[in-house]
Design a protein around this motif. Structure first.
Motif, PDB file in Angstrom:
ATOM      1  N   HIS A  68     -38.497  71.482  24.733  1.00 28.14           N
ATOM      2  CA  HIS A  68     -38.096  71.080  26.084  1.00 28.14           C
ATOM      3  C   HIS A  68     -36.725  71.661  26.395  1.00 28.14           C
ATOM      4  O   HIS A  68     -35.977  72.059  25.495  1.00 28.14           O
ATOM      5  N   ASP A  69     -36.385  71.661  27.668  1.00 28.74           N
ATOM      6  CA  ASP A  69     -35.015  71.913  28.096  1.00 28.74           C
ATOM      7  C   ASP A  69     -34.267  70.584  27.998  1.00 28.74           C
ATOM      8  O   ASP A  69     -34.539  69.659  28.747  1.00 28.74           O
ATOM      9  N   PHE A  70     -33.319  70.503  27.061  1.00 26.92           N
ATOM     10  CA  PHE A  70     -32.598  69.261  26.806  1.00 26.92           C
ATOM     11  C   PHE A  70     -31.223  69.246  27.486  1.00 26.92           C
ATOM     12  O   PHE A  70     -30.290  68.599  26.994  1.00 26.92           O
ATOM     13  N   ALA A  71     -31.107  69.917  28.620  1.00 27.60           N
ATOM     14  CA  ALA A  71     -29.820  69.968  29.323  1.00 27.60           C
ATOM     15  C   ALA A  71     -29.306  68.585  29.683  1.00 27.60           C
ATOM     16  O   ALA A  71     -28.093  68.349  29.716  1.00 27.60           O
ATOM     17  N   ALA A  72     -30.201  67.651  29.966  1.00 29.56           N
ATOM     18  CA  ALA A  72     -29.792  66.287  30.321  1.00 29.56           C
ATOM     19  C   ALA A  72     -29.206  65.537  29.127  1.00 29.56           C
ATOM     20  O   ALA A  72     -28.622  64.465  29.298  1.00 29.56           O
ATOM     21  N   PHE A  73     -29.340  66.109  27.935  1.00 31.57           N
ATOM     22  CA  PHE A  73     -28.881  65.452  26.713  1.00 31.57           C
ATOM     23  C   PHE A  73     -27.769  66.258  26.043  1.00 31.57           C
ATOM     24  O   PHE A  73     -27.584  66.184  24.837  1.00 31.57           O
ATOM     25  N   LYS A  80     -24.617  69.911  21.919  1.00 27.50           N
ATOM     26  CA  LYS A  80     -23.444  69.066  21.686  1.00 27.50           C
ATOM     27  C   LYS A  80     -23.761  67.616  22.034  1.00 27.50           C
ATOM     28  O   LYS A  80     -24.164  67.310  23.154  1.00 27.50           O
ATOM     29  N   GLN A  81     -23.631  66.737  21.051  1.00 22.72           N
ATOM     30  CA  GLN A  81     -23.855  65.290  21.179  1.00 22.72           C
ATOM     31  C   GLN A  81     -25.280  64.941  21.607  1.00 22.72           C
ATOM     32  O   GLN A  81     -25.547  63.837  22.086  1.00 22.72           O
ATOM     33  N   MET A  82     -26.207  65.847  21.385  1.00 20.66           N
ATOM     34  CA  MET A  82     -27.601  65.636  21.796  1.00 20.66           C
ATOM     35  C   MET A  82     -28.228  64.418  21.115  1.00 20.66           C
ATOM     36  O   MET A  82     -28.884  63.590  21.763  1.00 20.66           O
ATOM     37  N   VAL A  83     -28.025  64.281  19.812  1.00 20.66           N
ATOM     38  CA  VAL A  83     -28.629  63.150  19.096  1.00 20.66           C
ATOM     39  C   VAL A  83     -28.035  61.836  19.592  1.00 20.66           C
ATOM     40  O   VAL A  83     -28.757  60.851  19.792  1.00 20.66           O
ATOM     41  N   PRO A  92     -19.959  57.539  17.789  1.00 19.47           N
ATOM     42  CA  PRO A  92     -20.152  58.556  16.750  1.00 19.47           C
ATOM     43  C   PRO A  92     -20.434  58.017  15.352  1.00 19.47           C
ATOM     44  O   PRO A  92     -21.096  58.688  14.551  1.00 19.47           O
ATOM     45  N   GLN A  93     -19.950  56.823  15.032  1.00 20.80           N
ATOM     46  CA  GLN A  93     -19.954  56.393  13.636  1.00 20.80           C
ATOM     47  C   GLN A  93     -21.345  56.157  13.051  1.00 20.80           C
ATOM     48  O   GLN A  93     -21.512  56.140  11.834  1.00 20.80           O
ATOM     49  N   GLY A  94     -22.354  56.002  13.901  1.00 21.27           N
ATOM     50  CA  GLY A  94     -23.709  55.821  13.378  1.00 21.27           C
ATOM     51  C   GLY A  94     -24.394  57.104  12.971  1.00 21.27           C
ATOM     52  O   GLY A  94     -25.461  57.084  12.350  1.00 21.27           O
ATOM     53  N   LEU A  95     -23.787  58.252  13.298  1.00 26.01           N
ATOM     54  CA  LEU A  95     -24.445  59.545  13.130  1.00 26.01           C
ATOM     55  C   LEU A  95     -23.999  60.256  11.867  1.00 26.01           C
ATOM     56  O   LEU A  95     -22.817  60.266  11.526  1.00 26.01           O
ATOM     57  N   SER A  96     -24.962  60.895  11.200  1.00 26.23           N
ATOM     58  CA  SER A  96     -24.656  61.684  10.013  1.00 26.23           C
ATOM     59  C   SER A  96     -25.538  62.927   9.976  1.00 26.23           C
ATOM     60  O   SER A  96     -26.742  62.843  10.207  1.00 26.23           O
ATOM     61  N   LEU A  97     -24.913  64.081   9.697  1.00 21.01           N
ATOM     62  CA  LEU A  97     -25.656  65.320   9.476  1.00 21.01           C
ATOM     63  C   LEU A  97     -26.191  65.286   8.045  1.00 21.01           C
ATOM     64  O   LEU A  97     -25.420  65.265   7.097  1.00 21.01           O
ATOM     65  N   ILE A  98     -27.513  65.285   7.919  1.00 21.87           N
ATOM     66  CA  ILE A  98     -28.135  65.100   6.608  1.00 21.87           C
ATOM     67  C   ILE A  98     -28.371  66.414   5.894  1.00 21.87           C
ATOM     68  O   ILE A  98     -28.077  66.560   4.692  1.00 21.87           O
TER      69      ILE A  98
END
Length: 247
Positions: free
Chosen positions: A151-156, A195-198, A236-242
């Motif tokens: 998809h185009d995730f521009a909104a995210f 950027k910040q998509m997740v 941000p604190q809930g996010l982790s790059l696995i």
């Protein structure tokens, strides 16, 4: 010159993100400083991506170049000897010159941890979870399903990074229990993330789980390609790059 690949883990709480910033403590800066202590020469470290302030990593990947005679040293042990306690090198290896931590990547996996007990959050977990309160998991999973695929995730995407395209392919969004009974972990796998998509996707799913956003409205947000239509970015604190995937 030799090229060294690193797998890096860090607690992002006390960092202003991965990327170098003037007069700020960053993970990239800490790693580059440790390399200089060993080689006594500056080295630019290239990461697979730029995690934001407060975001963690279990499997960030980076690379740097050094003189050939440094190839044989045990880089993992050597660098960890110069690292602060909130950064560790998990693995190091010599790679071909055509490897690039960012441009060679073919996919990434992120995890976001939610805390669901509205009365309290354990002090030991506050740095690693978003206390979002009670949510309906079935509704969240129904909402997540419409985001799968290309998809185009521009909104995210939040502002701050110029990209050639905002189209991405999400191959999986899954949920599993966290390390305590009050947590759930949401896992996102894709060929790449904006950027910040997740974090924006997570805020949308939580809004659906709280009944503040319908699955149909999420579909419209996706189709709009308009960031202003989506809820505020999740913390941000809930996010982790696995992990980062390579060919």
């Amino acid at each position: 010159m030799a090229r060294i690949k690193l797998t890096v883990a860090y607690d992002g709480t006390d960092f202003s993100g991965w990327q170098l910033q003037p007069r700020q403590r960053t993970v990239q800066g800490v790693v580059e400083k440790a390399i200089m202590k060993i080689t006594h020469a500056p080295a630019r470290v290239h990461g697979s991506g730029r995690t934001d302030s407060g975001v963690h990593a279990m499997g960030q990947v980076a690379h740097f170049n050094c003189d050939d005679h440094w190839c044989s040293i045990p880089w993992q042990r050597a660098l960890n000897g110069h690292m602060p306690k909130d950064v560790r090198i998990l693995h190091s290896e010599v790679v071909d010159d055509d490897f690039h931590a960012r441009y060679s990547a073919r996919g990434k996996v992120y995890e976001y941890t939610l805390w669901h007990h509205s009365a309290f959050c354990l002090p030991q977990r506050r740095r690693f979870v978003w206390n979002c309160g009670d949510v309906d998991f079935e509704t969240m999973e129904s909402a997540a399903a419409i985001l799968l695929g290309t998809h185009d995730f521009a909104a995210f995407q939040n502002v701050g990074t110029v990209v050639k395209t905002t189209t991405r392919t999400i191959t999986s969004i899954s949920r599993r229990p966290g390390i305590t009974e009050h947590e759930t972990i949401w896992r996102f796998e894709a060929n790449g993330f904006l950027k910040q998509m997740v974090r924006i996707i997570m805020s949308c799913l939580v809004a659906c789980g709280r009944g503040k956003l319908s699955v149909e409205e999420l579909q419209l947000i996706l189709e709009s390609a308009d960031r202003s239509k989506a809820p505020a970015t999740a913390p941000p604190q809930g996010l982790s790059l696995i992990s980062v995937h390579y060919p």
